[in-house]
Every structure is written in C-alpha cells, then in structure tokens.
Design a protein around this motif. Structure first.
Motif, PDB file in Angstrom:
ATOM      1  N   UNK A  41      40.404  31.033  46.035  1.00 52.13           N
ATOM      2  CA  UNK A  41      39.024  30.599  46.207  1.00 52.13           C
ATOM      3  C   UNK A  41      38.131  31.819  46.402  1.00 52.13           C
ATOM      4  N   UNK A  42      37.034  31.870  45.655  1.00 49.56           N
ATOM      5  CA  UNK A  42      36.110  32.986  45.728  1.00 49.56           C
ATOM      6  C   UNK A  42      34.834  32.595  46.468  1.00 49.56           C
ATOM      7  N   UNK A  43      34.227  33.563  47.121  1.00 48.70           N
ATOM      8  CA  UNK A  43      32.955  33.329  47.789  1.00 48.70           C
ATOM      9  C   UNK A  43      31.871  33.060  46.728  1.00 48.70           C
ATOM     10  N   UNK A  44      30.883  32.302  47.149  1.00 48.80           N
ATOM     11  CA  UNK A  44      29.815  32.097  46.188  1.00 48.80           C
ATOM     12  C   UNK A  44      29.167  30.761  46.304  1.00 48.80           C
TER      13      UNK A  44
ATOM     14  N   UNK B   4      40.074  29.998  35.165  1.00 50.71           N
ATOM     15  CA  UNK B   4      38.835  30.194  35.915  1.00 50.71           C
ATOM     16  C   UNK B   4      37.955  28.948  35.814  1.00 50.71           C
ATOM     17  N   UNK B   5      37.647  28.362  36.967  1.00 53.60           N
ATOM     18  CA  UNK B   5      36.763  27.194  37.034  1.00 53.60           C
ATOM     19  C   UNK B   5      35.802  27.404  38.196  1.00 53.60           C
ATOM     20  N   UNK B   6      34.647  27.987  37.905  1.00 61.05           N
ATOM     21  CA  UNK B   6      33.677  28.275  38.954  1.00 61.05           C
ATOM     22  C   UNK B   6      34.248  29.246  39.970  1.00 61.05           C
TER      23      UNK B   6
ATOM     24  N   UNK C 165      36.885  28.741  41.725  1.00 66.12           N
ATOM     25  CA  UNK C 165      38.319  28.515  41.888  1.00 66.12           C
ATOM     26  C   UNK C 165      39.086  29.191  40.755  1.00 66.12           C
ATOM     27  N   UNK C 166      40.043  30.039  41.136  1.00 64.91           N
ATOM     28  CA  UNK C 166      40.951  30.658  40.175  1.00 64.91           C
ATOM     29  C   UNK C 166      42.320  30.036  40.389  1.00 64.91           C
ATOM     30  N   UNK C 167      42.771  29.234  39.440  1.00 63.63           N
ATOM     31  CA  UNK C 167      44.134  28.716  39.475  1.00 63.63           C
ATOM     32  C   UNK C 167      45.049  29.763  38.852  1.00 63.63           C
ATOM     33  N   UNK C 168      46.283  29.856  39.349  1.00 61.01           N
ATOM     34  CA  UNK C 168      47.174  30.863  38.775  1.00 61.01           C
ATOM     35  C   UNK C 168      48.641  30.469  38.903  1.00 61.01           C
ATOM     36  N   UNK C 169      49.407  31.079  38.025  1.00 60.56           N
ATOM     37  CA  UNK C 169      50.859  30.908  37.994  1.00 60.56           C
ATOM     38  C   UNK C 169      51.458  32.262  37.632  1.00 60.56           C
ATOM     39  N   UNK C 170      52.568  32.630  38.245  1.00 59.37           N
ATOM     40  CA  UNK C 170      53.213  33.915  37.957  1.00 59.37           C
ATOM     41  C   UNK C 170      54.605  33.671  37.380  1.00 59.37           C
ATOM     42  N   UNK C 171      54.932  34.426  36.351  1.00 62.36           N
ATOM     43  CA  UNK C 171      56.232  34.290  35.700  1.00 62.36           C
ATOM     44  C   UNK C 171      56.793  35.668  35.369  1.00 62.36           C
ATOM     45  N   UNK C 172      58.085  35.696  35.077  1.00 65.29           N
ATOM     46  CA  UNK C 172      58.763  36.944  34.731  1.00 65.29           C
ATOM     47  C   UNK C 172      59.204  36.859  33.269  1.00 65.29           C
ATOM     48  N   UNK C 173      58.450  37.455  32.349  1.00 66.94           N
ATOM     49  CA  UNK C 173      58.801  37.368  30.925  1.00 66.94           C
ATOM     50  C   UNK C 173      60.193  37.912  30.617  1.00 66.94           C
TER      51      UNK C 173
END
Length: 284
Positions: free
Chosen positions: A281-284, A255-257, A259-267
């Motif tokens: 990207x979030x409104x605001x 979480x950076x302001x 902007x939510x960066x993300x990565x998905x993985x399968x444990x």
C-alpha cells in the motif's frame, strides 16, 4: 503440551523495550540486498549513514523476540510462517528506542492432523511517542490441530488481479544472503547450518522467509517508489515456498492506484512461487 484455546487467547505481553541504531538499519538493508553496487547513490543511501534511509520491512526485526508465544504450548518443530502483514503509521526512523505490545488475536483449528492457524499482533511505538507500526504475523502450527478452537473465520489473503502483470522486477539473492540476514535477529540454524537443514528435509540451508519479504520490498522501492521508502504504508504477503540463497527472484507487479499487488517466483526452479498474495500500500 497441547494448545489450550482459552489460555492461548489470553496471552499478551506489554511494554517490552528495544532499541536500534543506524548500524542495525544499514545491516538490515545489506541483508535484503541493498548496496550491491557501492557506486550507485540510490542504493548507497540505504547502507551508508550519510542521508540514511530506512527499509520499511525492517519493522519485522526491530523488536525481534517480542511476544507471548513461548507459553503457547505449540510444537515449534512443526511451525511455519504463513503470512506477514505490516502497517506503517509513520516512516521508521533510522534509530529509535521502542516499546512493543503483543497479543494473540486469533486461533483457528483445521482439525486433527491438519494443523492450526495462529495470528499474533504486535504494536510498536517509539518510546514516549506515538505508534510507529503494527505487525500481524500468521503461523501455521502443523502439529497442533484438533485443540477445539473455531474452524471458520481465519483471515483471507489479498487476491492478485486476474491479468498479466504490469511489470516484473528481478531481485537476485547471494549464496551468503542468509548468513548476513540472520545477524538482524533470526538465528534459526535452518538458515545457516547444513547438517541441521538436511536433518529437517532440505538439501542446504534456506533463506529466511522474512528476508524474501524484504527482498520483495527492495524490488518495489527500486522500481515503483523510485527509491523513496516513505511512500510505503503497508506490506502484506503469504509465504508459499522457500528460497535457496543464490536464487534469482522475479517479482511480478500489478498497479491499481495506491495498491501494488505482487507475487515472487524463482524462474531457475520451474517458476516456483515463493511469495503470493502480496499487497503493498502506497501513501497518497
């Protein structure tokens, strides 16, 4: 038929008409995993017409089949979906009549035997009203390198922060997930037919990449957004590996302001990364 660069770059389609209603809105939400607990009011609001909410990533299916790629000359047996970007100009309504305008915005030649990168843009508007969203889809045409297009300038992906994630959200899938999701538009037998899947090198049918995309959106809506989908104004990913229906996905979030960066993985499959370079990207 090989790619002709000038012809490819001239391809476009305009004014294609589509419509969807609350049935399609609820079906899409079920297809990406909402409503697993029918007693959870927050989940129910995506799959029940009372106070219905729309999942933002449904934008990828509301004009399914739009676009000029049928005349592109690429070998579709060798195509994989590389990246998907979404910009929401306003929240998607739960039902609408829409028009779609599509064009090729770029094609890059990685060389003979190395494939081609092709980017298509689709602008979706509510009929008689302003734009709803803009989609940018990147495909990797593995069998079409060496057509003489530019080598440099292809889009670069969003960079994940170089630190431990701020949060990890689990997002399970079900063994029948692809069979449900395909009813929203993509009926490629790779996701439903065991014999077809084996013929192209998979042990069993795989989940649609765009279903994994929507599942990541579900994870962010249910955590960062507190079930308010209107907070999301953009959703971009790079596809990196398939999900098998029934896999449990771990979505790592930074979480950076706004902007939510993300990565998905399968444990359960050695932490295989299935979505990378994600940017919400979030409104605001």
């Amino acid at each position: 038929m090989a790619i002709n660069y000038d012809h490819l770059m001239s391809l476009k389609s305009t004014g294609q008409e589509f419509s969807y209603g609350d049935r399609e809105t609820m079906l899409y939400a079920l297809g990406v995993g909402f409503g697993r607990d029918p007693m959870d009011d927050k989940e129910l609001s995506f799959v029940y017409e009372k106070n219905l909410k729309t999942v933002p990533t449904m934008a990828t299916v509301i004009s399914w089949g739009a676009g000029p790629m049928a005349d592109s000359g690429i070998n579709y047996m060798m195509v994989v979906h590389g990246e998907q970007k979404l910009t929401l100009h306003r929240p998607l309504p739960v039902a609408a009549q829409i028009t779609a305008d599509s064009r090729i915005v770029g094609a890059w030649d990685k060389g003979e035997g190395k494939g081609a990168i092709i980017v298509t843009e689709t602008v979706i508007s509510e009929k008689g009203k302003d734009k709803l969203c803009t989609l940018e889809s990147t495909i990797f045409a593995r069998g079409d390198g060496g057509f003489g297009g530019p080598r440099e300038g292809a889009p670069t992906p969003h960079q994940i922060p170089d630190r431990a994630p701020d949060q990890t959200v689990e997002a399970e899938t079900k063994p029948d997930q692809a069979l449900l999701y395909r009813l929203s538009g993509d009926r490629n037998p790779l996701h439903s037919d065991p014999e077809f899947a084996k013929a192209v090198g998979f042990d069993k049918p795989i989940l649609h990449g765009l279903c994994t995309y929507g599942t990541c959106c579900r994870a962010i809506i249910s955590s960062v957004c507190d079930y308010d989908p209107t907070k999301i104004t953009g959703f971009d990913v790079r596809f990196s590996a398939p999900v098998i229906p029934g896999d449990k996905i771990a979505v790592d979030l930074w979480k950076d302001g706004n902007t939510i960066s993300f990565r998905a993985r399968v444990p359960g499959r050695g932490d295989a990364v299935v979505i990378n370079n994600g940017k919400c990207t979030l409104a605001g």
